[in-house]
Design a protein around this motif. Structure first.
Motif, PDB file in Angstrom:
ATOM      1  N   ASN A  90      60.927 -19.368 -21.367  1.00  0.00           N
ATOM      2  CA  ASN A  90      59.846 -18.600 -20.734  1.00  0.00           C
ATOM      3  C   ASN A  90      59.248 -17.556 -21.673  1.00  0.00           C
ATOM      4  O   ASN A  90      58.082 -17.206 -21.547  1.00  0.00           O
ATOM      5  N   SER A  91      60.044 -17.072 -22.614  1.00  0.00           N
ATOM      6  CA  SER A  91      59.504 -16.086 -23.562  1.00  0.00           C
ATOM      7  C   SER A  91      58.752 -16.787 -24.693  1.00  0.00           C
ATOM      8  O   SER A  91      57.889 -16.189 -25.330  1.00  0.00           O
ATOM      9  N   GLY A  92      59.112 -18.024 -24.975  1.00  0.00           N
ATOM     10  CA  GLY A  92      58.476 -18.763 -26.072  1.00  0.00           C
ATOM     11  C   GLY A  92      58.935 -18.337 -27.457  1.00  0.00           C
ATOM     12  O   GLY A  92      58.373 -18.765 -28.463  1.00  0.00           O
ATOM     13  N   ILE A  93      59.963 -17.512 -27.550  1.00  0.00           N
ATOM     14  CA  ILE A  93      60.417 -16.990 -28.853  1.00  0.00           C
ATOM     15  C   ILE A  93      61.289 -18.041 -29.558  1.00  0.00           C
ATOM     16  O   ILE A  93      62.162 -18.638 -28.937  1.00  0.00           O
ATOM     17  N   ALA A 150      53.152 -14.997 -24.868  1.00  0.00           N
ATOM     18  CA  ALA A 150      53.939 -15.778 -25.824  1.00  0.00           C
ATOM     19  C   ALA A 150      53.731 -15.212 -27.225  1.00  0.00           C
ATOM     20  O   ALA A 150      52.712 -14.586 -27.503  1.00  0.00           O
ATOM     21  N   PRO A 151      54.700 -15.407 -28.133  1.00  0.00           N
ATOM     22  CA  PRO A 151      54.549 -14.904 -29.505  1.00  0.00           C
ATOM     23  C   PRO A 151      53.314 -15.530 -30.172  1.00  0.00           C
ATOM     24  O   PRO A 151      52.937 -16.650 -29.816  1.00  0.00           O
ATOM     25  N   PRO A 152      52.700 -14.831 -31.138  1.00  0.00           N
ATOM     26  CA  PRO A 152      51.513 -15.361 -31.812  1.00  0.00           C
ATOM     27  C   PRO A 152      51.735 -16.791 -32.320  1.00  0.00           C
ATOM     28  O   PRO A 152      52.776 -17.087 -32.918  1.00  0.00           O
ATOM     29  N   ALA A 153      50.732 -17.642 -32.102  1.00  0.00           N
ATOM     30  CA  ALA A 153      50.839 -19.057 -32.464  1.00  0.00           C
ATOM     31  C   ALA A 153      51.111 -19.224 -33.957  1.00  0.00           C
ATOM     32  O   ALA A 153      51.815 -20.146 -34.382  1.00  0.00           O
ATOM     33  N   LYS A 182      57.636  -6.928 -26.711  1.00  0.00           N
ATOM     34  CA  LYS A 182      56.210  -7.093 -26.419  1.00  0.00           C
ATOM     35  C   LYS A 182      55.343  -6.699 -27.602  1.00  0.00           C
ATOM     36  O   LYS A 182      54.242  -7.226 -27.785  1.00  0.00           O
ATOM     37  N   GLY A 183      55.840  -5.766 -28.424  1.00  0.00           N
ATOM     38  CA  GLY A 183      55.075  -5.336 -29.586  1.00  0.00           C
ATOM     39  C   GLY A 183      55.281  -6.227 -30.804  1.00  0.00           C
ATOM     40  O   GLY A 183      54.655  -6.021 -31.842  1.00  0.00           O
ATOM     41  N   ALA A 184      56.168  -7.230 -30.696  1.00  0.00           N
ATOM     42  CA  ALA A 184      56.530  -8.028 -31.875  1.00  0.00           C
ATOM     43  C   ALA A 184      55.445  -9.043 -32.216  1.00  0.00           C
ATOM     44  O   ALA A 184      54.824  -9.639 -31.347  1.00  0.00           O
ATOM     45  N   LYS A 185      55.247  -9.235 -33.522  1.00  0.00           N
ATOM     46  CA  LYS A 185      54.336 -10.292 -33.986  1.00  0.00           C
ATOM     47  C   LYS A 185      55.148 -11.530 -34.369  1.00  0.00           C
ATOM     48  O   LYS A 185      54.671 -12.650 -34.336  1.00  0.00           O
ATOM     49  N   LYS A 186      56.385 -11.284 -34.825  1.00  0.00           N
ATOM     50  CA  LYS A 186      57.233 -12.385 -35.293  1.00  0.00           C
ATOM     51  C   LYS A 186      58.642 -12.236 -34.719  1.00  0.00           C
ATOM     52  O   LYS A 186      59.604 -11.982 -35.453  1.00  0.00           O
ATOM     53  N   PRO A 187      58.762 -12.418 -33.419  1.00  0.00           N
ATOM     54  CA  PRO A 187      60.079 -12.219 -32.791  1.00  0.00           C
ATOM     55  C   PRO A 187      61.007 -13.409 -33.028  1.00  0.00           C
ATOM     56  O   PRO A 187      60.548 -14.533 -33.235  1.00  0.00           O
ATOM     57  N   LEU A 188      62.294 -13.120 -33.032  1.00  0.00           N
ATOM     58  CA  LEU A 188      63.299 -14.168 -33.236  1.00  0.00           C
ATOM     59  C   LEU A 188      64.509 -13.838 -32.370  1.00  0.00           C
ATOM     60  O   LEU A 188      64.928 -12.676 -32.291  1.00  0.00           O
TER      61      LEU A 188
END
Ligand code: ADP
Ligand code: MG
Length: 568
Positions: free
Chosen positions: A239-242, A343-346, A211-217
């Motif tokens: 569902n996570s959008g990662i 969702a992760p930052p666009a 949840k704290g990630a800006k650039k999750p993979l």
């Protein structure tokens, strides 16, 4: 003994077969010989499918890949000493790759072996197998066969899967015992690979980090493919959008053409990600050990899903270990992707998408050239289309350039359809994997092989023809290892990495009644492979590749040590 009394007896041969059958083992891969020839015959008579190979290593590789594809241990049967050692290579490879497999080898007289008196094929096989596999057992009494087989099965599939050695001395097979007592001695393994539920605290920790990630993979490894938790994994990713990155044998778990795939933007994804969720993928050499240039300078935090607790912190610190089976762990994560999830930052998603599209566009023209001679790209462009049109076919792939380039070029569309050289990057799995995949799944198999890689298991084309398997082999024939251009500086011999120029591998197939085809252009290759796969007939296509195409060791040339005093 009168004949009626004889009816009441069973023996070691039959108890081994009954124990395997009781536990749902339907196929044995092996090579016959003393002391297991009759075991194979009797197994066939009792309805087990027995696939006889020309070399034990290939039989072992078939068993290993059967384990990966089915989550049941693949069984390989060999003779003693040399046959055992040949099979052991495959068993060690299976263990390294976390594939469940059981190598059953006959062995010589214990009394003579232990006194080292020089028996026929004398070898202390149990001792030799032990350090190279997950577990090793020996059965000396017919009454213990049931327990021995049960232990082997449980050891192979529970926890982190792996290879198990089962030593069966020759004398065991003819040991007789009362049939009823024998039947009672057999063990049906219940819940062989129990679910392992992650602790709620571990799930909280991972979710907080994500949840704290800006650039999750998300990185999906072959453990994720093995787990057969396809729907849970797809739901989590979507569902996570990662963005996700598949390791080689995890390709197709979600299609490579999926909008969230970061496959074609691998370098960017690894360098720039801030939180990385590993699912059934180890931070070994294939992921540069989680550090160094590949991973960039920005700090990384890792979450790792693995069934093996000791995998955590093996290379770098794991901030959120999630120990459990992948199905259970991903289900627990899915339960937490709720209304509060963002969702992760666009910006991150867009950065990966644009890099990926640029890379795909750059590659595209190379795949379309209808050039003669072919290079790797133009030939693989043709095969990419073949697989696209047959998404349920299984692709087996080995070689140096043939492997590295095919991995990037051929999109996979379904789970567990790409089988390759795995954790060791070993050559020689080709024909064993092809046979195992065809036998276990009944699907068409396309084996894309470097000419060198093929050589390690090439004699099994006879096996493929004998069992009439739907296997199409394409040899990328560039006359050598890496390239076909080396020369001997002294002028005495061929260069050390070259083969007979212009070799016609297709003729090998014809020798055994299969179909052989010789092609020189991408169009011809596409047509020949399509026809072969539609026919289901064993086919070998010799695809002529420019001998100058290919680079030293493919993508991993940097692993070659360099001499400081090399002659110019
Ligand atoms: P790749 O080479 O694709 O990165 P690896 O072979 O390095 O994959 O990693 C596979 C990992 O998956 C192993 O660490 C293994 O313990 C783990 N694994 C295998 N099966 C399961 C499972 N059912 N649940 C959780 N982890 C698993
Ligand atoms: Mg070659």
């Amino acid at each position: 003994l009168d004949p009626a009394a004889e009816q009441e007896l069973t023996d070691g041969f039959h108890l081994v077969i009954d124990a395997l059958k009781l536990n749902g083992i339907e196929t044995i891969y092996g090579v016959p010989g003393i002391p297991i020839t009759d075991l194979g015959r009797m197994a066939q008579e009792e309805g087990i499918r027995v696939i006889s190979f020309r070399h034990e290593q290939n039989a072992g590789n078939a068993a290993a890949i059967a384990g990966f594809l089915t989550k049941k241990p693949g069984v390989c049967l060999t003779v003693s000493a040399p046959g055992f050692l040949n099979g052991l290579t495959a068993l060690a490879n299976a263990t390294t790759n976390c594939f469940p497999m059981i190598l059953i080898s006959g062995s010589s007289e214990r009394e003579i072996v232990d006194l080292q008196q020089g028996d026929y094929e004398e070898m202390d096989q149990l001792a030799i197998a032990k350090p190279l596999c997950k577990a090793a057992f020996r059965v000396l009494h017919a009454a213990d066969i049931g327990i021995g087989v049960a232990r082997a099965i449980r050891a192979a599939v529970s926890g982190r899967p792996g290879g198990v050695y089962l030593d069966l001395p020759a004398k065991l097979f003819s040991q007789a015992m009362d049939a009823e007592a024998g039947a009672k001695s057999l063990v049906k393994v219940i819940d062989a690979a129990p679910a392992q539920i992650p602790s709620p605290a571990a799930v909280d920790r991972a979710i907080d980090l994500l949840k704290g990630a800006k650039k999750p993979l998300v990185i999906l490894g072959k453990g994720a493919a093995y787990a057969q938790a396809d729907e849970e994994i797809r739901a989590f990713v979507e569902n996570s959008g990662i963005p996700f990155l598949p390791m080689s044998m995890a390709k197709g778990l979600l299609p490579d053409t999926h909008p969230q795939s970061a496959g074609a933007a691998r370098s960017t994804a690894l360098k720039d990600a801030d939180v990385v969720l590993l699912v059934g993928a180890r931070l070994n050499w294939l992921l540069s050990h989680g550090k160094g240039k590949t991973w960039g300078d920005k700090p990384k935090q890792f979450i790792q899903v693995d069934i093996e607790p000791r995998e955590m912190d093996s290379n770098v610190e794991i901030k959120a270990p999630l120990v459990g089976d992948i199905g259970s762990v991903i289900a627990a994560l899915n339960a937490r992707i709720d209304g509060s999830w963002q969702a992760p930052p666009a910006e991150w998603v867009e950065a990966i998408r644009s890099k990926k599209e640029a890379n795909i566009a750059k590659m595209a023209p190379k795949l379309l050239k209808n050039s003669v001679p072919m290079d790797f790209h133009s030939a693989l462009g043709a095969l990419k289309n073949v697989i696209k049109e047959r998404p349920d076919a299984i692709l087996v792939n080995e070689g140096a350039n043939t492997l590295d380039l095919a991995r990037g070029i051929i999109d996979m569309h379904q789970p567990r359809k790409r089988l390759d050289v795995g954790t060791w990057g070993v050559m020689g799995i080709g024909m064993g994997f092809a046979v195992g995949a065809a036998v276990e799944t009944g699907k068409p198999v396309l084996a894309v092989e470097g000419d060198s890689a093929f050589g390690f298991s090439g004699m099994e084309v006879e096996t493929i023809c004998r069992y009439d398997l739907p296997v199409t082999i394409v040899i990328f024939n560039n006359n050598g290892i890496y390239r076909g251009t080396d020369t001997d500086p002294t002028g005495r011999d061929p260069g050390t990495t070259v083969f007979v120029p212009g070799a016609r591998y297709d003729k090998m197939m014809e020798a055994f009644g299969g179909v052989g085809v010789h092609v020189t252009s991408p169009d011809e290759l596409y047509r020949a492979v399509s026809a072969a796969m539609d026919s289901g007939k064993p086919t070998l296509i010799n695809a002529v590749i420019d001998p100058a195409a290919g680079s030293e060791s493919g993508n991993i040339g940097s692993l070659n040590p360099q001499s400081v005093v090399k002659k110019k």
